[in-house]
Write an enzyme that holds these catalytic residues in place. Structure first.
Site, PDB file in Angstrom:
ATOM      1  N   ASN A 127      32.532  41.343  41.588  1.00  0.00           N
ATOM      2  CA  ASN A 127      33.379  40.564  42.488  1.00  0.00           C
ATOM      3  C   ASN A 127      34.313  41.582  43.124  1.00  0.00           C
ATOM      4  O   ASN A 127      35.326  41.964  42.512  1.00  0.00           O
ATOM      5  CB  ASN A 127      34.175  39.498  41.740  1.00  0.00           C
ATOM      6  CG  ASN A 127      35.032  38.677  42.687  1.00  0.00           C
ATOM      7  OD1 ASN A 127      35.208  39.044  43.850  1.00  0.00           O
ATOM      8  ND2 ASN A 127      35.570  37.577  42.205  1.00  0.00           N
ATOM      9  N   ARG A 151      36.130  28.825  53.317  1.00  0.00           N
ATOM     10  CA  ARG A 151      37.493  29.297  53.555  1.00  0.00           C
ATOM     11  C   ARG A 151      37.578  29.981  54.931  1.00  0.00           C
ATOM     12  O   ARG A 151      36.795  29.663  55.818  1.00  0.00           O
ATOM     13  CB  ARG A 151      37.920  30.210  52.396  1.00  0.00           C
ATOM     14  CG  ARG A 151      37.939  29.477  51.048  1.00  0.00           C
ATOM     15  CD  ARG A 151      38.348  30.381  49.920  1.00  0.00           C
ATOM     16  NE  ARG A 151      39.718  30.843  50.059  1.00  0.00           N
ATOM     17  CZ  ARG A 151      40.242  31.854  49.355  1.00  0.00           C
ATOM     18  NH1 ARG A 151      39.495  32.477  48.443  1.00  0.00           N
ATOM     19  NH2 ARG A 151      41.490  32.226  49.541  1.00  0.00           N
ATOM     20  N   PRO A 162      40.325  44.168  43.742  1.00  0.00           N
ATOM     21  CA  PRO A 162      41.763  43.976  43.840  1.00  0.00           C
ATOM     22  C   PRO A 162      42.232  42.548  43.598  1.00  0.00           C
ATOM     23  O   PRO A 162      41.612  41.593  44.065  1.00  0.00           O
ATOM     24  CB  PRO A 162      42.104  44.419  45.269  1.00  0.00           C
ATOM     25  CG  PRO A 162      40.818  44.580  45.970  1.00  0.00           C
ATOM     26  CD  PRO A 162      39.759  44.773  44.940  1.00  0.00           C
ATOM     27  N   ASN A 163      43.321  42.484  42.855  1.00  0.00           N
ATOM     28  CA  ASN A 163      44.070  41.248  42.579  1.00  0.00           C
ATOM     29  C   ASN A 163      43.411  40.335  41.560  1.00  0.00           C
ATOM     30  O   ASN A 163      44.019  39.349  41.151  1.00  0.00           O
ATOM     31  CB  ASN A 163      44.357  40.466  43.878  1.00  0.00           C
ATOM     32  CG  ASN A 163      45.294  41.227  44.779  1.00  0.00           C
ATOM     33  OD1 ASN A 163      46.325  41.689  44.328  1.00  0.00           O
ATOM     34  ND2 ASN A 163      44.921  41.394  46.028  1.00  0.00           N
ATOM     35  N   HIS A 214      31.811  35.254  43.515  1.00  0.00           N
ATOM     36  CA  HIS A 214      33.133  34.875  44.031  1.00  0.00           C
ATOM     37  C   HIS A 214      33.570  33.608  43.326  1.00  0.00           C
ATOM     38  O   HIS A 214      32.810  32.625  43.266  1.00  0.00           O
ATOM     39  CB  HIS A 214      33.101  34.674  45.545  1.00  0.00           C
ATOM     40  CG  HIS A 214      32.757  35.942  46.243  1.00  0.00           C
ATOM     41  ND1 HIS A 214      33.639  36.985  46.339  1.00  0.00           N
ATOM     42  CD2 HIS A 214      31.591  36.365  46.796  1.00  0.00           C
ATOM     43  CE1 HIS A 214      33.046  37.987  46.941  1.00  0.00           C
ATOM     44  NE2 HIS A 214      31.803  37.646  47.218  1.00  0.00           N
ATOM     45  N   ALA A 252      38.810  41.310  47.947  1.00  0.00           N
ATOM     46  CA  ALA A 252      38.902  41.406  49.404  1.00  0.00           C
ATOM     47  C   ALA A 252      38.036  42.532  49.978  1.00  0.00           C
ATOM     48  O   ALA A 252      37.673  42.499  51.164  1.00  0.00           O
ATOM     49  CB  ALA A 252      40.360  41.596  49.814  1.00  0.00           C
ATOM     50  N   ARG A 271      48.855  33.203  39.772  1.00  0.00           N
ATOM     51  CA  ARG A 271      49.209  32.512  41.018  1.00  0.00           C
ATOM     52  C   ARG A 271      47.959  31.874  41.612  1.00  0.00           C
ATOM     53  O   ARG A 271      46.845  32.201  41.229  1.00  0.00           O
ATOM     54  CB  ARG A 271      49.812  33.498  42.019  1.00  0.00           C
ATOM     55  CG  ARG A 271      51.195  33.992  41.599  1.00  0.00           C
ATOM     56  CD  ARG A 271      51.820  34.825  42.697  1.00  0.00           C
ATOM     57  NE  ARG A 271      51.792  34.112  43.960  1.00  0.00           N
ATOM     58  CZ  ARG A 271      51.685  34.718  45.153  1.00  0.00           C
ATOM     59  NH1 ARG A 271      51.587  36.015  45.232  1.00  0.00           N
ATOM     60  NH2 ARG A 271      51.668  34.006  46.258  1.00  0.00           N
ATOM     61  N   GLU A 330      26.401  39.387  43.095  1.00  0.00           N
ATOM     62  CA  GLU A 330      27.753  39.241  43.663  1.00  0.00           C
ATOM     63  C   GLU A 330      28.335  37.898  43.237  1.00  0.00           C
ATOM     64  O   GLU A 330      27.649  36.878  43.313  1.00  0.00           O
ATOM     65  CB  GLU A 330      27.619  39.304  45.194  1.00  0.00           C
ATOM     66  CG  GLU A 330      28.882  39.050  45.964  1.00  0.00           C
ATOM     67  CD  GLU A 330      28.638  39.075  47.485  1.00  0.00           C
ATOM     68  OE1 GLU A 330      27.475  39.305  47.925  1.00  0.00           O
ATOM     69  OE2 GLU A 330      29.611  38.852  48.221  1.00  0.00           O
ATOM     70  N   TYR A 381      41.867  29.732  42.572  1.00  0.00           N
ATOM     71  CA  TYR A 381      41.134  30.589  41.633  1.00  0.00           C
ATOM     72  C   TYR A 381      41.099  30.059  40.194  1.00  0.00           C
ATOM     73  O   TYR A 381      40.525  30.703  39.316  1.00  0.00           O
ATOM     74  CB  TYR A 381      41.726  32.004  41.657  1.00  0.00           C
ATOM     75  CG  TYR A 381      41.634  32.638  43.034  1.00  0.00           C
ATOM     76  CD1 TYR A 381      40.396  32.942  43.590  1.00  0.00           C
ATOM     77  CD2 TYR A 381      42.775  32.892  43.797  1.00  0.00           C
ATOM     78  CE1 TYR A 381      40.293  33.492  44.857  1.00  0.00           C
ATOM     79  CE2 TYR A 381      42.683  33.449  45.063  1.00  0.00           C
ATOM     80  CZ  TYR A 381      41.439  33.740  45.593  1.00  0.00           C
ATOM     81  OH  TYR A 381      41.341  34.291  46.846  1.00  0.00           O
TER      82      TYR A 381
HETATM   83  O1  CA2 Z   1      36.748  34.060  45.432  1.00  0.00           O
HETATM   84  C1  CA2 Z   1      36.755  35.221  45.033  1.00  0.00           C
HETATM   85  O2  CA2 Z   1      36.390  35.544  43.907  1.00  0.00           O
HETATM   86  C2  CA2 Z   1      37.303  36.327  45.940  1.00  0.00           C
HETATM   87  O3  CA2 Z   1      36.464  37.450  45.793  1.00  0.00           O
HETATM   88  C3  CA2 Z   1      38.715  36.619  45.447  1.00  0.00           C
HETATM   89  C4  CA2 Z   1      39.473  37.634  46.332  1.00  0.00           C
HETATM   90  C5  CA2 Z   1      39.404  37.234  47.779  1.00  0.00           C
HETATM   91  O4  CA2 Z   1      39.992  38.250  48.578  1.00  0.00           O
HETATM   92  C6  CA2 Z   1      37.969  37.013  48.237  1.00  0.00           C
HETATM   93  O5  CA2 Z   1      37.977  36.629  49.592  1.00  0.00           O
HETATM   94  C7  CA2 Z   1      37.313  35.935  47.401  1.00  0.00           C
HETATM   95  C8  CA2 Z   1      40.941  37.731  45.988  1.00  0.00           C
HETATM   96  C9  CA2 Z   1      41.289  37.609  44.578  1.00  0.00           C
HETATM   97  C10 CA2 Z   1      42.755  37.282  44.512  1.00  0.00           C
HETATM   98  O6  CA2 Z   1      42.958  36.819  43.218  1.00  0.00           O
HETATM   99  C11 CA2 Z   1      44.144  36.299  42.934  1.00  0.00           C
HETATM  100  C12 CA2 Z   1      44.179  35.525  41.816  1.00  0.00           C
HETATM  101  C13 CA2 Z   1      45.355  34.940  41.433  1.00  0.00           C
HETATM  102  C14 CA2 Z   1      46.512  35.165  42.159  1.00  0.00           C
HETATM  103  C15 CA2 Z   1      46.461  35.941  43.283  1.00  0.00           C
HETATM  104  C16 CA2 Z   1      45.281  36.522  43.664  1.00  0.00           C
END
Ligand code: CA2
Length: 145
Positions: free
Chosen positions: A74, A107, A9-10, A100, A77, A17, A98, A22
């Site tokens: 990846n 974090r 997700p996301n 990230h 969440a 954003r 895996e 990221y």
């Molecule tokens: O660091 C990572 O790759 C994560 O897997 C990314 C997840 C987060 O929930 C994990 O704890 C760590 C979330 C990705 C959200 O990605 C976004 C990217 C741009 C704008 C908003 C969200």
């Protein structure tokens, strides 16, 4: 050799954003990076993304029937919550790395829990989108050789 790169997700929001966490690369940029690298090293790669836990489970199961050799995941969440994804990865018995993008260990405390780590042969964190390339190279050079 066939690899599946799975994003949760996301991650389709990359570059839109939170570039401070990221990075500035978009999801499309990530796909191009992966596809170009895999073309160079002669690996057949499929990239999938979903915002839904059940879809990710379906994609993992499908990898078994498609005889995929390795999975880079990846789970977003769902990393921190999903026993369903862990069980699917355990069931298919395909080597998993895996990834990230951010440095999850530096974090919030809840991001330091990973169910997927229980089955992953390697975890790559905090390397930005280059982490996916490291994961692919690890599978190709160390695990599937
Ligand atoms: O660091 C990572 O790759 C994560 O897997 C990314 C997840 C987060 O929930 C994990 O704890 C760590 C979330 C990705 C959200 O990605 C976004 C990217 C741009 C704008 C908003 C969200």
């Amino acid at each position: 050799m066939r690899l599946l790169v799975l994003n949760g997700p996301n991650l389709n929001m990359l570059g839109i954003r939170e570039p401070d966490i990221y990075g500035a690369d978009t999801y499309e940029g990530l796909l191009n990076l992966i596809k170009d690298h895999c073309a160079e090293i002669g690996v057949d790669v499929e990239c999938k993304q979903s915002n839904h836990e059940g879809d990710l489970v379906d994609y993992i199961q499908q990898a078994y029937f498609d005889k995929v050799d390795g999975i880079v995941i990846n789970p977003g969440a769902y990393t921190h919550t999903s026993i369903a994804i862990l069980d699917a990865l355990k069931a298919v018995k395909i080597p998993v790395v895996e990834v990230h993008i951010s440095h999850v260990d530096e974090r919030e405390e809840f991001r330091q829990v990973s169910y997927v780590s229980l089955v992953a042969c390697k975890k790559i964190i905090g390397r930005g989108i280059n982490g996916y390339i490291d994961a692919i190279d690890h599978l190709v050079n160390c695990v599937l050789k």
